[in-house]
Design a protein around this motif. Structure first.
Motif, PDB file in Angstrom:
ATOM      1  N   UNK A  64       0.832  -1.221   0.000  1.00  0.00           N
ATOM      2  CA  UNK A  64       0.000   0.000   0.000  1.00  0.00           C
ATOM      3  C   UNK A  64       0.852   1.251   0.000  1.00  0.00           C
ATOM      4  N   UNK A  65       1.913   1.243   0.806  1.00  0.00           N
ATOM      5  CA  UNK A  65       2.815   2.398   0.856  1.00  0.00           C
ATOM      6  C   UNK A  65       3.502   2.590  -0.483  1.00  0.00           C
ATOM      7  N   UNK A  66       3.922   1.464  -1.096  1.00  0.00           N
ATOM      8  CA  UNK A  66       4.593   1.549  -2.399  1.00  0.00           C
ATOM      9  C   UNK A  66       3.662   2.131  -3.458  1.00  0.00           C
ATOM     10  N   UNK A  67       2.408   1.693  -3.438  1.00  0.00           N
ATOM     11  CA  UNK A  67       1.449   2.206  -4.416  1.00  0.00           C
ATOM     12  C   UNK A  67       1.224   3.701  -4.222  1.00  0.00           C
ATOM     13  N   UNK A  68       1.106   4.133  -2.953  1.00  0.00           N
ATOM     14  CA  UNK A  68       0.914   5.558  -2.677  1.00  0.00           C
ATOM     15  C   UNK A  68       2.115   6.383  -3.125  1.00  0.00           C
ATOM     16  N   UNK A  69       3.304   5.886  -2.851  1.00  0.00           N
ATOM     17  CA  UNK A  69       4.522   6.578  -3.275  1.00  0.00           C
ATOM     18  C   UNK A  69       4.531   6.743  -4.787  1.00  0.00           C
ATOM     19  N   UNK A  70       4.215   5.667  -5.481  1.00  0.00           N
ATOM     20  CA  UNK A  70       4.260   5.685  -6.947  1.00  0.00           C
ATOM     21  C   UNK A  70       3.212   6.639  -7.528  1.00  0.00           C
ATOM     22  N   UNK A  71       1.977   6.595  -6.984  1.00  0.00           N
ATOM     23  CA  UNK A  71       0.906   7.433  -7.529  1.00  0.00           C
ATOM     24  C   UNK A  71       1.125   8.916  -7.200  1.00  0.00           C
ATOM     25  N   UNK A  72       1.621   9.204  -6.000  1.00  0.00           N
ATOM     26  CA  UNK A  72       1.901  10.606  -5.651  1.00  0.00           C
ATOM     27  C   UNK A  72       2.973  11.187  -6.563  1.00  0.00           C
ATOM     28  N   UNK A  73       4.015  10.398  -6.830  1.00  0.00           N
ATOM     29  CA  UNK A  73       5.081  10.868  -7.720  1.00  0.00           C
ATOM     30  C   UNK A  73       4.552  11.013  -9.146  1.00  0.00           C
TER      31      UNK A  73
END
Length: 447
Positions: A64-73
């Protein structure tokens, strides 16, 4: 990373973003980097364990954290590339997220509202011009005369007359109920226009220290006290003091006492000018408001539903605050009224939509007709506002900075300029002359 963005016809946009496996892996690495400060690994202090060991311990738990990092970037990288910008951060639905095959996410986000203006010169209004009569000036003078009234205490045996000022103790009850224990005290001006018709007849002829009990039925319509309208109340009134009210003659001496005018004619001229200024300004604003109402009808708006919902909540909370009602939610307020939440929300929603439309309309007019505020006009706006509030300009500026209200005042000064532009552009019929009585009805919405 690849993306597609499809604009909808309701001020929204469908966005799809796809990522390859390498981009997903980079997102995982960043997620592990963030997590290693908190993960506990034997033999290592927090944050000092090798990243590969952190990855081995956490595995896919950071997805979940990885997905958030990727989408925010991704949104940071895409923002300038999007033709239709989001007005708030999109809420994505991740359809797939795999370290071997890549990832895919979708979102439908709200875009900036859209406004299509009509030709302003096609909008027709009929301005109103005020007609000040001698009777209007006389009424104002009589109001000043009352402010200069002189009260003299009458003798103990003197009776209450039609124009006296009384000090009274009183209490009242509805039929079938008990009187309250304590008396209330107050002043009562005989002959005042706000008195319920016939009430003061019960006080005529009373003397100081007289006490009287009487029944009084209020008119079926009594705006000054709606809760009493149509009711019969029982009063006990004791007169504790009676004052004879005398008024100065309306003459040159009176004019001098009011404001230092040289004579009565000068005071009349000043009074007429003040009335004209007040009503000319108010009637012009009314005409501008009517112009905007017609412009809104002829304009086309595409406004996100979420924006209307937010503004509806804002209008409701302003209503609660303005009327000093206890803190409550819209559903609770609807329940208290015995109405469906949807009905009450629709009512506040109409006001919210009108506010949004007016705000968007003014900005659109400013944009299309290239209306801006210069530094000089910005300064003049502050000076005018400070004068209205009766404070020094610098004091207003400091307060604006303290409250971080620069945007509010910039919009206010810009909108004032846009209002003048709109008034000059619309088609104005020959002005209709109205009396003060007619003007007051127009301004109160009663006509």
């Amino acid at each position: 990373m690849e993306f597609t963005a499809k604009k909808n016809n309701n001020a929204s946009c469908d966005l799809t973003i796809t990522f390859n496996a390498a981009e997903v892996e980079v997102a995982y690495k960043k997620a592990y980097e963030r997590a290693k400060e908190k993960v506990k690994i034997p033999g290592f202090r927090p944050g000092k364990a090798p990243l590969d060991m952190v990855e081995k311990v956490l595995g896919d738990s950071v997805i979940d954290d990885a997905a958030n990092v990727m989408l925010n970037q991704a949104m940071a990288d895409l923002f300038d590339k999007l033709e239709h910008k989001p007005i708030r951060i999109p809420q994505f639905q991740v359809e797939s997220f795999d370290r071997k095959t890549g990832a895919k996410a979708k979102a439908t986000y709200d875009t900036k509202p859209e406004v299509t203006l009509p030709k302003l010169k096609k909008i027709k209004i009929q301005p109103k011009e005020i007609k000040i009569a001698d009777a209007d000036i006389q009424k104002e003078l009589e109001g000043m005369q009352k402010n200069l009234a002189r009260n003299s205490l009458k003798e103990e045996g003197d009776k209450v007359e039609a124009t006296d000022l009384l000090e009274i103790n009183y209490k009242f009850k509805e039929e079938g109920k008990d009187f309250p224990d304590a008396y209330q005290t107050g002043k009562f001006q005989m002959g005042a226009t706000q008195n319920p018709p016939g009430f003061e007849d019960n006080l005529l002829g009373m003397k100081m220290n007289d006490e009287k009990e009487f029944n009084f039925r209020y008119p079926d319509s009594f705006p000054q006290s709606p809760e009493s309208a149509g009711k019969t109340l029982i009063y006990i009134v004791k007169v504790t003091a009676i004052y004879k009210v005398t008024y100065p003659d309306i003459n040159d001496d009176f004019a001098s006492e009011v404001d230092g005018s040289a004579n009565l004619q000068e005071l009349k001229d000043k009074t007429k000018k003040q009335l004209e200024e007040i009503f000319v300004s108010a009637l012009k604003k009314k005409a501008i408001d009517e112009a905007y109402t017609d412009i809104i009808k002829e304009s086309k708006f595409i406004i996100p539903e979420s924006l209307i919902k937010e503004e509806t909540d804002g209008v409701f909370h302003n209503f609660i605050h303005e009327f000093g009602l206890p803190h409550t939610t819209l559903p609770e307020y609807a329940k208290r009224l015995g109405k469906e939440e949807s009905e009450v929300r629709e009512s506040f929603g109409k006001a919210a939509e009108k506010r949004i439309q007016t705000y968007l309309l003014k900005h659109k007019i400013g944009e299309e007709y290239k209306i801006t505020i210069s530094d000089e006009e910005w300064e003049e706006g502050y000076e005018k506002e400070a004068k209205t509030q009766g404070i020094p300009t610098e004091s207003l500026k400091k307060e604006v900075q303290k409250q971080k209200a620069e945007t509010f005042y910039r919009d206010k000064f810009l909108f004032d300029k846009i209002d003048e532009f709109v008034y000059g552009e619309v088609d104005k019929k020959s002005p209709k002359s109205v009396s003060i009585e007619e003007a007051e009805k127009l301004l109160s919405g009663k006509e």
